[in-house]
Each structure stands twice: as C-alpha cells, then as structure tokens.
Design an enzyme around this catalytic site. Structure first.
Site, mmCIF file in Angstrom:
data_model
loop_
_atom_site.group_PDB
_atom_site.id
_atom_site.type_symbol
_atom_site.label_atom_id
_atom_site.label_comp_id
_atom_site.label_asym_id
_atom_site.label_seq_id
_atom_site.Cartn_x
_atom_site.Cartn_y
_atom_site.Cartn_z
ATOM 1 N N SER A 221 12.651 26.018 42.354
ATOM 2 C CA SER A 221 13.285 27.207 42.930
ATOM 3 C C SER A 221 14.200 27.835 41.891
ATOM 4 O O SER A 221 14.966 27.144 41.230
ATOM 5 C CB SER A 221 14.052 26.840 44.209
ATOM 6 O OG SER A 221 14.920 25.755 43.989
ATOM 7 N N GLY A 223 16.307 30.653 42.438
ATOM 8 C CA GLY A 223 17.294 31.562 43.007
ATOM 9 C C GLY A 223 16.708 32.937 43.265
ATOM 10 O O GLY A 223 15.659 33.076 43.889
ATOM 11 N N ALA A 224 17.374 33.964 42.759
ATOM 12 C CA ALA A 224 16.930 35.339 42.993
ATOM 13 C C ALA A 224 15.567 35.631 42.371
ATOM 14 O O ALA A 224 14.921 36.619 42.733
ATOM 15 C CB ALA A 224 17.968 36.309 42.433
ATOM 16 N N GLY A 226 12.934 33.758 42.728
ATOM 17 C CA GLY A 226 11.876 33.146 43.508
ATOM 18 C C GLY A 226 11.626 31.700 43.159
ATOM 19 O O GLY A 226 12.546 30.881 43.126
ATOM 20 N N GLY A 253 17.204 25.857 49.343
ATOM 21 C CA GLY A 253 16.223 25.012 48.667
ATOM 22 C C GLY A 253 15.539 24.047 49.610
ATOM 23 O O GLY A 253 14.347 23.735 49.452
ATOM 24 N N ASP A 254 16.268 23.567 50.609
ATOM 25 C CA ASP A 254 15.680 22.659 51.596
ATOM 26 C C ASP A 254 14.671 23.399 52.467
ATOM 27 O O ASP A 254 13.603 22.870 52.789
ATOM 28 C CB ASP A 254 16.786 22.060 52.470
ATOM 29 C CG ASP A 254 17.883 21.431 51.634
ATOM 30 O OD1 ASP A 254 17.584 20.900 50.546
ATOM 31 O OD2 ASP A 254 19.057 21.490 52.064
#
Length: 314
Positions: A221, A223-224, A226, A253-254
C-alpha cells in the site's frame, strides 16, 4: 473462511481535536473506541461484508474484557487466548486537516506458554474450510520474531494460504517460510528491502527483493498513490478516486488486506477490491471499517503498465 491472527490486539481510542496544541488543556470534539489490532480490523471489515472469518487473539485485563465485548457486538467470531497481562490501549489524535498523531502502547509481555497457546489456537482455528490465514500486526514483548514464520508453516501443512501484514524483524523472519502474500506499507517495504523508494519503479524493485526472499506475492500500500501488486505474473498498479473527503487513515491498510482476501486473494480483481476497501476506510472516522455502502464513494482502476519514473507522493 479467512482466519485472522492478532498477537497484539488493542483498544483503539480516537479523539478528535480542532488543533493539537502541545502543553495545553484541550477539549475533545468527539471520541470513539474500537476493537483494534490489524488482524482484528481485517475480521471486522470481513464481517461488515458478510464474509466468513474467525479472529484469533490474545486477551487479558480490563481492556481485554472491553475488547471482547466490542467484538461480540459487531458479530466477529472469536478464538480467545487468555494472557496474564492486560492488552494495550492505543490513542489516536485526529485533527480536521487530516493530521493524525498515534500513541501505541507496547502490549503485555507474554510467557513461553502463552506464545505456544496462541500458536496452537491459531492452528486449531485453521482446521476445516479455511482458505486464508492472515497473521497481522506488531508483536508484544516476549513474542518470538519468527512467530509468523511458524504460523505460515503450520497453515501450509493444513492446506491454507497465508498472508502476513507486519513490519521490522517479524517481516524479515517470515519471508523464508514462504508466505503466499505479504502486505507492507511504503515505509515497511523500504525497510525490509533495504532501499530508498521514491518512484513506482523503486517500489516494484523493492517488492521483488521480498519475492526473491520467499514471498509468493507482495501487496504494497502506497498511501495516496494506491497500491502495487507484484506476483509471478508481473506487476500491477491500482489507484482510487474518492467522492468524499478523507477523514482518517487509521486502519486503511487493514481494510486493504481484507478487500484483497475477500476478492479471492489473486489478480486484478483482488487488487481493485483492495484499493477500493482501503480508500473507503479513509473516508470514515477513527478505525471504522467500510461497509458495502461505503464502497460507492470510491472508483478504482488497475493498470498493468507501470510508469517506473512516476514519483510517489509523500
């Protein structure tokens, strides 16, 4: 069935303030308390979408009793491992501009017998119609760093696939056992690969390092930016567009991992679901997990053609 294993669960309290001012007395705008820990969050997200799951977790102390009560209220099936120490309570301070400050406690120190009991409970939970086992989160004091490697070996022996979402020494140690998937964030990916990541190309190269060390696939992951997925068929990049304002990144993230596993845990469809669920979580307060209705706020796109020079957002 997706079994989640959370060695270091928590009570997650979120306090919203107009602005965090150090050294001052401030009044909270809102407060909320959620059952927390990465694997717990994955199971909460799956239950919200009607997907079969079971959460294996350590629990002790008054905070542990509250955690179990919250999970029962949300309908998460549990396999509790009692421990002597009280579980941790984490505090998130959220500001209106999206700035989040987290204070995470270390968790209780576990004895050797408690560690063995948790691993045995996880193994017993896997027996039956289990597709995936997800070992998630940080390790409490006393938990050996190879616990997710041992979980991977046991789950594979029972025919289940394994996803691991952790960091640091625990992530390093699990790779040799060959988990089918690891899900680091950008910082965790860089630390594990021992590389600086500034571009999408850097992220793919770092993910390949983890695959070379034993991971079947890497879902990172960003963040912004994707997420990327690197597996035996190559690399993909997925991005999401929100039709709502971002509120809190806690638990996103989960939710990403939950979406990926719920969609089958392989390929473009699973990656699209991952970024959709993760982005939807960002639009919710605290560590709330998205429901099917929340997914309507997100449009996701998967690309197999990756621009390696694309600079990542910090």
């Amino acid at each position: 069935m997706i079994v989640t294993v959370t060695a270091n669960p928590s009570l997650d309290r979120t306090v919203e303030v107009d602005q965090l001012r150090r050294g001052e007395v401030q009044r909270a705008l809102t407060t909320s308390v959620d059952a927390g820990g990465k694997g717990v969050n994955v199971s909460r997200a799956l239950v919200a979408h009607g997907r079969p799951t079971r959460a294996v977790l350590c629990s002790g102390g008054f905070a542990g009793l509250e955690l179990l009560a919250l999970l029962r209220e949300t309908g998460v099936p549990l396999r509790e491992v009692p421990v002597t120490g009280g579980i941790r309570s984490n505090l998130t301070l959220a500001e209106p501009d999206g700035t989040v400050t987290k204070l995470n406690e270390p968790g209780p120190r576990l004895s050797t017998s408690e560690v063995d009991a948790m691993l045995d409970a996880a193994t017993e939970a896997v027996i039956g119609e289990t597709d995936w086992v997800a070992g998630c989160g940080s390790l409490p004091p006393g938990m050996p760093v190879d616990i997710y490697a041992r979980l991977t070996e046991r789950a594979h022996a029972l025919g289940a696939s394994v996803a691991v979402d952790t960091s640091g020494a625990a992530l390093d140690a699990c790779l040799a056992a060959g988990p089918d998937l690891v899900k680091p964030n950008l910082d965790e990916l860089a630390a594990c690969a021992g590389a600086e990541i500034r571009t999408l190309g850097d992220a793919v190269k770092a993910a390949q390092v983890l695959r070379d060390r034993g991971a079947g696939a890497v879902l990172a992951s960003l963040g912004a930016d994707g997420a990327i997925l690197l597996d035996a068929t190559g690399a993909r990049h997925a991005t999401a567009r929100l039709d709502a304002s971002a509120v809190s990144t806690v638990g996103a993230g989960d939710a990403t991992l939950a979406g990926y596993l719920a969609a089958g845990g392989i390929g473009d469809h699973a990656l699209r679901a991952a970024v959709t669920w993760g982005a939807a979580a960002v639009t919710l307060p605290g560590s709330s997990m998205p429901t099917p209705n929340d997914l309507d706020r997100v449009t996701a796109e998967v690309q197999r053609s990756i621009d390696p020079a694309r600079v990542l957002t910090k």
